[in-house]
Design a protein around this motif. Structure first.
Motif, short mmCIF file in Angstrom:
data_model
loop_
_atom_site.label_atom_id
_atom_site.label_comp_id
_atom_site.label_asym_id
_atom_site.label_seq_id
_atom_site.Cartn_x
_atom_site.Cartn_y
_atom_site.Cartn_z
N LYS A 187 37.74 47.49 51.31
CA LYS A 187 38.07 46.86 50.16
C LYS A 187 39.12 47.46 49.38
CE LYS A 187 33.36 45.79 49.48
NZ LYS A 187 33.05 44.30 49.38
N LYS A 233 32.26 50.44 44.72
CA LYS A 233 32.13 49.87 45.96
C LYS A 233 32.93 50.76 47.08
CE LYS A 233 32.97 45.24 44.16
NZ LYS A 233 33.59 43.88 44.47
N GLU A 248 35.67 49.06 40.00
CA GLU A 248 36.11 47.92 39.21
C GLU A 248 35.67 47.39 38.09
OE1 GLU A 248 36.56 45.14 42.56
OE2 GLU A 248 34.99 43.99 41.75
N GLU A 249 36.43 46.72 37.27
CA GLU A 249 35.80 46.21 36.20
C GLU A 249 34.44 45.21 36.50
OE1 GLU A 249 38.13 42.52 33.47
OE2 GLU A 249 38.81 43.34 35.42
N LEU A 271 32.60 41.78 36.10
CA LEU A 271 32.81 40.53 35.78
C LEU A 271 31.86 39.71 35.69
CD1 LEU A 271 35.68 39.83 38.46
CD2 LEU A 271 36.09 40.34 36.00
N GLU A 330 28.74 32.97 40.41
CA GLU A 330 29.24 33.21 41.79
C GLU A 330 29.20 31.85 42.68
OE1 GLU A 330 28.69 37.08 43.95
OE2 GLU A 330 27.70 37.43 41.87
N GLU A 353 35.15 39.29 46.60
CA GLU A 353 35.53 39.70 47.87
C GLU A 353 36.06 38.77 48.75
OE1 GLU A 353 31.96 40.90 50.13
OE2 GLU A 353 30.89 38.85 49.41
P1 AMP Z 1 30.65 42.43 47.36
O1 AMP Z 1 30.01 43.05 48.57
O2 AMP Z 1 32.04 42.94 46.94
O3 AMP Z 1 30.44 40.84 47.49
O4 AMP Z 1 29.67 42.54 46.24
C1 AMP Z 1 28.34 42.34 46.16
C2 AMP Z 1 27.95 41.53 44.85
O5 AMP Z 1 28.02 42.48 43.69
C3 AMP Z 1 28.58 40.47 44.50
O6 AMP Z 1 28.24 39.38 45.07
C4 AMP Z 1 28.29 40.50 43.10
O7 AMP Z 1 27.21 39.85 42.66
C5 AMP Z 1 28.48 41.79 42.68
N1 AMP Z 1 29.83 42.31 42.06
C6 AMP Z 1 30.77 42.69 43.04
N2 AMP Z 1 31.61 43.04 42.27
C7 AMP Z 1 31.62 42.62 41.00
C8 AMP Z 1 32.40 42.87 39.78
N3 AMP Z 1 33.39 43.21 39.69
N4 AMP Z 1 31.81 42.41 38.70
C9 AMP Z 1 30.77 41.97 38.73
N5 AMP Z 1 29.67 41.99 39.89
C10 AMP Z 1 30.35 42.28 40.97
#
Ligand code: AMP
Ligand code: GLY
Length: 423
Positions: A107, A149, A191-192, A194, A198, A289
């Motif tokens: 990440k 993360k 991270e911030e 959001l 999606e 991501e």
């Molecule tokens: P990722 O594995 O990075 O896709 O994260 C898994 C899930 O976490 C994502 O599909 C989002 O629903 C949530 N997520 C990840 N990053 C953020 C963020 N910065 N703000 C809000 N939700 C997030």
């Protein structure tokens, strides 16, 4: 041409289903595959971590293309293993180099790449043992909720979202110091948060040019109305209705093009799929991501909508004609509903006989966690099969899928009845 697909899920069943339709397809092998892929090609049983054994098999069977489904072999460098071997280097591997796979494998790498290439994403900082107290201060400086993360691969479980700042600090310690996600959380990206809807956009690239594949939206949580634990994915819809031509153009200009340019500029070899996990914040798309592979179950709706010969497109990557080839997409909506084993994504049992698949006539059944044993089709995983249908509208497509779902039975069968509810 003989083709080998690596992986065992619904995604790989969808790839096999599509590749087998190509007039260029010779013998098709799937490693390890499932009870669905065995009806399309030949399943072989080699560990995806054993590159030497894969090498022997590929050479023995005159395989000319290897399509890599899941991320692990990519992050472990299967592309580089082929390119650095005199006997293997002429074989086309569909998937990025080890460096390129870091877009999903780390990440921190992905965030730094986005920063360097001005790609919109959430503000962040990364922390490890050496600056843990800075991590606490950074959390104090942010507003709730807090997004933590694990840097490395954690089987989709490495993202934690917490409302309380003290809880978030505890979680940060547990990730970094107690190895909550093993080595993957030695480094943590904070991270911030959001807020927005999606969606996923996929491209296929030869490293120079790219083609945008149909968009999709998946449903990650186990419970209705997006509640409960995260899963690999409980269903998907393609296309995403709110992703119109203008918004897609924005995504292309602000995210896709800078990503391809960035990879080139940084001399990162990349062929294959890029999965952009995006979030729409006040009409501005931001990257949540990168994945360096197709999504599952997104593939089960994206691939059936592609009318062009996929193997022909992939061959174009090898022979330098990719940019000249057309990608034609079906206008109909595709929907898929995942059948899972009761208890998934927590503890569940397998080995139950599956009945009724042969009665399905208006959907495509993509197998995931299934096995054929003692002349019987049985469950062998948490996600068992993904039922894909087409329709003029999303409602039609879903109606077909749910009708087919009702014909298939196994002990503990579970599925979400509300796929597409928010669209
Ligand atoms: P990722 O594995 O990075 O896709 O994260 C898994 C899930 O976490 C994502 O599909 C989002 O629903 C949530 N997520 C990840 N990053 C953020 C963020 N910065 N703000 C809000 N939700 C997030
Ligand atoms: N369905 C989400 C993924 O494949 O990562």
């Amino acid at each position: 041409m003989n083709v080998l697909i690596l992986g065992s899920g619904g995604r790989e069943n969808a790839f096999a289903w599509k590749i087998a339709k190509s007039s260029s397809c010779g013998q098709l092998y799937i490693c390890p595959g499932n009870a669905g892929t065995r009806l399309i090609g030949k399943n072989i049983n080699i560990s995806l971590a054993n590159f030497d054994e894969i090498k022997t098999f590929v050479l023995n069977k005159n395989i000319e293309m290897v399509i890599v489904g899941p991320e692990d072999p990519l992050v472990n460098g299967i592309y580089d293993f082929f390119k650095q071997d005199d006997l293997l280097k002429k074989i086309s591997v569909i998937g990025p180099s080890k460096k390129g796979a870091q877009l999903e494998g780390s990440k921190k790498f992905a965030k730094e790449f986005m920063l360097r290439n001005s790609i919109p994403t959430a503000k962040y900082k990364s922390f490890d043992k050496s600056n843990l107290s800075d991590g606490f201060n950074f959390l104090e400086s942010l507003e709730s909720p807090y997004v933590l993360k694990a840097d490395g691969l954690a089987a989709g479980k490495g993202v934690v979202i917490i409302n309380d700042v003290e809880e978030a600090k505890k979680e940060l310690s547990s990730m970094i110091l107690d190895g909550k996600f093993g080595c993957a959380s030695r480094t943590v990206v904070i991270e911030e948060f959001l807020d927005g809807i999606e969606m996923s956009v996929f491209i296929l690239t030869d490293g120079e040019s790219y083609k945008i594949l149909p968009s999709a939206k998946d449903y990650k949580q186990i419970g209705e109305n997006n509640t409960g634990l995260n899963t690999g994915g409980m269903g998907a819809i393609s296309p995403v209705p709110f992703l119109d031509r203008f918004y897609l153009e924005k995504i292309e200009n602000e995210i896709i093009k800078p990503t391809i340019l960035g990879l080139k500029k940084e001399s990162i070899e990349y062929v294959g799929f890029i999965f952009f996990g995006l979030i729409n914040v006040n009409d501005e798309p931001k990257v949540i991501e990168y994945n360096v592979r197709m999504g599952d179950p997104e593939t089960e709706v994206v691939i059936p909508r592609i009318k062009s010969d996929l193997l022909n497109l992939l061959k174009g990557i090898k022979d330098g004609t990719f940019s000249e080839k057309d990608l034609n997409v079906d206008d109909e909506v595709a929907a898929t509903v995942m059948l899972t084993s009761g208890g998934y994504p927590e503890k569940y049992s397998t080995g139950y006989e599956i009945s009724g698949v042969e009665d399905v006539d208006s959907s495509i059944v993509f197998h995931a966690g299934t096995k054929f044993e003692n002349e019987k089709l049985i469950t062998s995983g948490g996600r068992v099969m993904s039922i894909t249908s087409f329709g003029k509208t999303m409602e039609d497509a879903l109606k077909n899928s749910y009708e087919s779902v009702s014909k298939i039975n196994f002990k503990g069968k579970y599925y979400r009845t509300d796929i597409g509810f928010d669209l």
